[in-house]
Design a protein around this motif. Structure first.
Motif, PDB file in Angstrom:
ATOM      1  N   GLY A   1      25.670   5.714  26.356  1.00 56.04           N
ATOM      2  CA  GLY A   1      25.192   4.348  26.149  1.00 56.04           C
ATOM      3  C   GLY A   1      24.493   4.121  24.829  1.00 56.04           C
ATOM      4  O   GLY A   1      24.001   3.010  24.568  1.00 56.04           O
ATOM      5  N   GLU A   2      24.425   5.140  23.986  1.00 58.97           N
ATOM      6  CA  GLU A   2      23.767   5.000  22.695  1.00 58.97           C
ATOM      7  C   GLU A   2      24.735   5.309  21.559  1.00 58.97           C
ATOM      8  O   GLU A   2      25.781   5.922  21.770  1.00 58.97           O
ATOM      9  N   GLY A   3      24.352   4.907  20.349  1.00 57.30           N
ATOM     10  CA  GLY A   3      25.144   5.275  19.196  1.00 57.30           C
ATOM     11  C   GLY A   3      24.820   6.704  18.768  1.00 57.30           C
ATOM     12  O   GLY A   3      23.805   7.268  19.166  1.00 57.30           O
ATOM     13  N   PRO A   4      25.692   7.307  17.974  1.00 56.50           N
ATOM     14  CA  PRO A   4      25.416   8.663  17.479  1.00 56.50           C
ATOM     15  C   PRO A   4      24.168   8.669  16.609  1.00 56.50           C
ATOM     16  O   PRO A   4      23.956   7.751  15.804  1.00 56.50           O
ATOM     17  N   ALA A   5      23.362   9.709  16.761  1.00 58.52           N
ATOM     18  CA  ALA A   5      22.139   9.863  15.965  1.00 58.52           C
ATOM     19  C   ALA A   5      22.294  11.074  15.061  1.00 58.52           C
ATOM     20  O   ALA A   5      22.665  12.157  15.528  1.00 58.52           O
ATOM     21  N   LEU A   6      22.023  10.877  13.779  1.00 63.11           N
ATOM     22  CA  LEU A   6      22.129  11.977  12.828  1.00 63.11           C
ATOM     23  C   LEU A   6      21.126  13.060  13.185  1.00 63.11           C
ATOM     24  O   LEU A   6      19.931  12.805  13.313  1.00 63.11           O
ATOM     25  N   LEU A   7      21.649  14.291  13.310  1.00 67.56           N
ATOM     26  CA  LEU A   7      20.813  15.409  13.735  1.00 67.56           C
ATOM     27  C   LEU A   7      20.452  16.296  12.548  1.00 67.56           C
ATOM     28  O   LEU A   7      19.300  16.577  12.277  1.00 67.56           O
TER      29      LEU A   7
ATOM     30  N   ASP B   1      18.259  18.411  25.440  1.00 64.31           N
ATOM     31  CA  ASP B   1      19.310  18.574  24.426  1.00 64.31           C
ATOM     32  C   ASP B   1      20.687  18.262  25.007  1.00 64.31           C
ATOM     33  O   ASP B   1      21.682  18.239  24.269  1.00 64.31           O
ATOM     34  N   SER B   2      20.757  18.049  26.310  1.00 66.33           N
ATOM     35  CA  SER B   2      22.042  17.745  26.957  1.00 66.33           C
ATOM     36  C   SER B   2      22.578  16.432  26.402  1.00 66.33           C
ATOM     37  O   SER B   2      21.957  15.366  26.560  1.00 66.33           O
ATOM     38  N   ALA B   3      23.709  16.515  25.736  1.00 66.99           N
ATOM     39  CA  ALA B   3      24.285  15.366  25.030  1.00 66.99           C
ATOM     40  C   ALA B   3      25.653  15.788  24.508  1.00 66.99           C
ATOM     41  O   ALA B   3      26.069  16.935  24.670  1.00 66.99           O
ATOM     42  N   THR B   4      26.336  14.854  23.868  1.00 63.13           N
ATOM     43  CA  THR B   4      27.578  15.187  23.180  1.00 63.13           C
ATOM     44  C   THR B   4      27.282  15.310  21.696  1.00 63.13           C
ATOM     45  O   THR B   4      26.599  14.452  21.124  1.00 63.13           O
ATOM     46  N   TYR B   5      27.778  16.376  21.089  1.00 64.39           N
ATOM     47  CA  TYR B   5      27.523  16.647  19.687  1.00 64.39           C
ATOM     48  C   TYR B   5      28.831  16.512  18.891  1.00 64.39           C
ATOM     49  O   TYR B   5      29.851  17.087  19.258  1.00 64.39           O
TER      50      TYR B   5
ATOM     51  N   GLU C   1      36.259  15.962  17.892  1.00 62.89           N
ATOM     52  CA  GLU C   1      36.387  15.401  19.232  1.00 62.89           C
ATOM     53  C   GLU C   1      35.086  15.436  20.025  1.00 62.89           C
ATOM     54  O   GLU C   1      34.955  14.797  21.059  1.00 62.89           O
ATOM     55  N   GLY C   2      34.145  16.224  19.567  1.00 65.32           N
ATOM     56  CA  GLY C   2      32.866  16.328  20.253  1.00 65.32           C
ATOM     57  C   GLY C   2      32.790  17.515  21.203  1.00 65.32           C
ATOM     58  O   GLY C   2      33.808  17.977  21.732  1.00 65.32           O
ATOM     59  N   THR C   3      31.579  18.014  21.395  1.00 61.29           N
ATOM     60  CA  THR C   3      31.290  19.049  22.388  1.00 61.29           C
ATOM     61  C   THR C   3      30.203  18.515  23.295  1.00 61.29           C
ATOM     62  O   THR C   3      29.130  18.115  22.829  1.00 61.29           O
ATOM     63  N   LYS C   4      30.499  18.495  24.593  1.00 63.86           N
ATOM     64  CA  LYS C   4      29.509  18.037  25.560  1.00 63.86           C
ATOM     65  C   LYS C   4      28.678  19.223  25.996  1.00 63.86           C
ATOM     66  O   LYS C   4      29.192  20.164  26.603  1.00 63.86           O
TER      67      LYS C   4
END
Lengths: 113, 114
Positions: free
Chosen positions: A41-47, A84-88, A105-108
């Motif tokens: 439900g959120e936009g990607p956040a720069l890590l 930290d559980s999220a998609t990276y 493609e992302g890693t969940k």
């Protein structure tokens, strides 16, 4: 044609362990590699990000290792926490060219307590 | 600093209707980017502006999609004659400059075409 690839698709680690997320790319002109964290439900956040002139970038519990010769990089998350559980997402861009980001493609990641 | 603002957060349209999505970049940022996110295609680049000028629209579908940046404080993405396959989360990002600077994303607009 997928220019940026990530593995694994999903990863589960226990709280306190180190999570390792992998990324590879094809285009040798890519020289800027940001990692983004996205919660539902959120936009990607720069890590954290790295440029191709470096082989390592560290920020707290997050470290990027970069191998230019093999066109591979990895994100290490030490002392993983349930939060930290999220998609990276790994992304790539070519300085001097278009500033657009090409995403993997992302890693969940799931961190179990 | 409010971050990138996108409105509306959710939009439902009927097939064939028009949808306009709004983005307000972070104050002082000169570059604005649009991306689309779906389960199947992932995160895809659509287009970007620098100092309000269109720079790269290589990801924009050739028909029905258009983007504008009439002033430095907002950009719009317009989809004409929406189709079910246009259903996605549309993300706007801004960066300090048009070169390789960090891009900061908004929360996205979830578009559902019935």
């Amino acid at each position: 044609q997928q220019q940026v690839r990530q593995s694994p698709q999903s990863l589960t680690v226990w709280e306190g362990e180190t999570a390792i997320l992998n990324c590879s790319y094809e285009d040798s002109t890519f020289n800027y590699f940001p990692w983004y964290q996205q919660f539902p439900g959120e936009g990607p956040a720069l890590l954290i990000s790295i440029s191709s002139v470096s082989d390592k970038k560290e920020d707290g519990r997050f470290t990027i290792f970069f191998n230019k010769r093999e066109k591979k990089l990895s994100l290490h998350i030490t002392d993983s926490q349930p939060g930290d559980s999220a998609t990276y997402f790994c992304a790539a861009s070519a300085q001097g060219g278009s500033a657009k980001l090409i995403f993997g493609e992302g890693t969940k990641l799931t961190v179990s307590s | 600093n409010a971050g990138v603002i996108q409105t509306p957060r959710h939009k439902v349209t009927g097939k064939g209707q028009e949808a306009t999505l709004w983005c307000e970049p972070i104050s002082g940022h000169s570059a604005v980017f649009w991306y689309r996110q779906t389960i199947v295609q992932g995160l895809e680049f659509l287009t970007y502006f620098r100092n309000q000028a269109p720079i790269d629209d290589s990801g924009m579908p050739k028909e029905r999609f258009s983007a504008q940046m009439p002033n430095q404080s907002h950009s719009t993405l317009k989809i004409q004659s929406t189709q079910p396959q246009d259903s996605a989360v549309y993300l706007c990002a801004s960066s300090l400059g048009g070169g390789v600077y960090e891009q900061y994303f908004g929360p996205g607009t979830r578009l559902t075409v019935l």
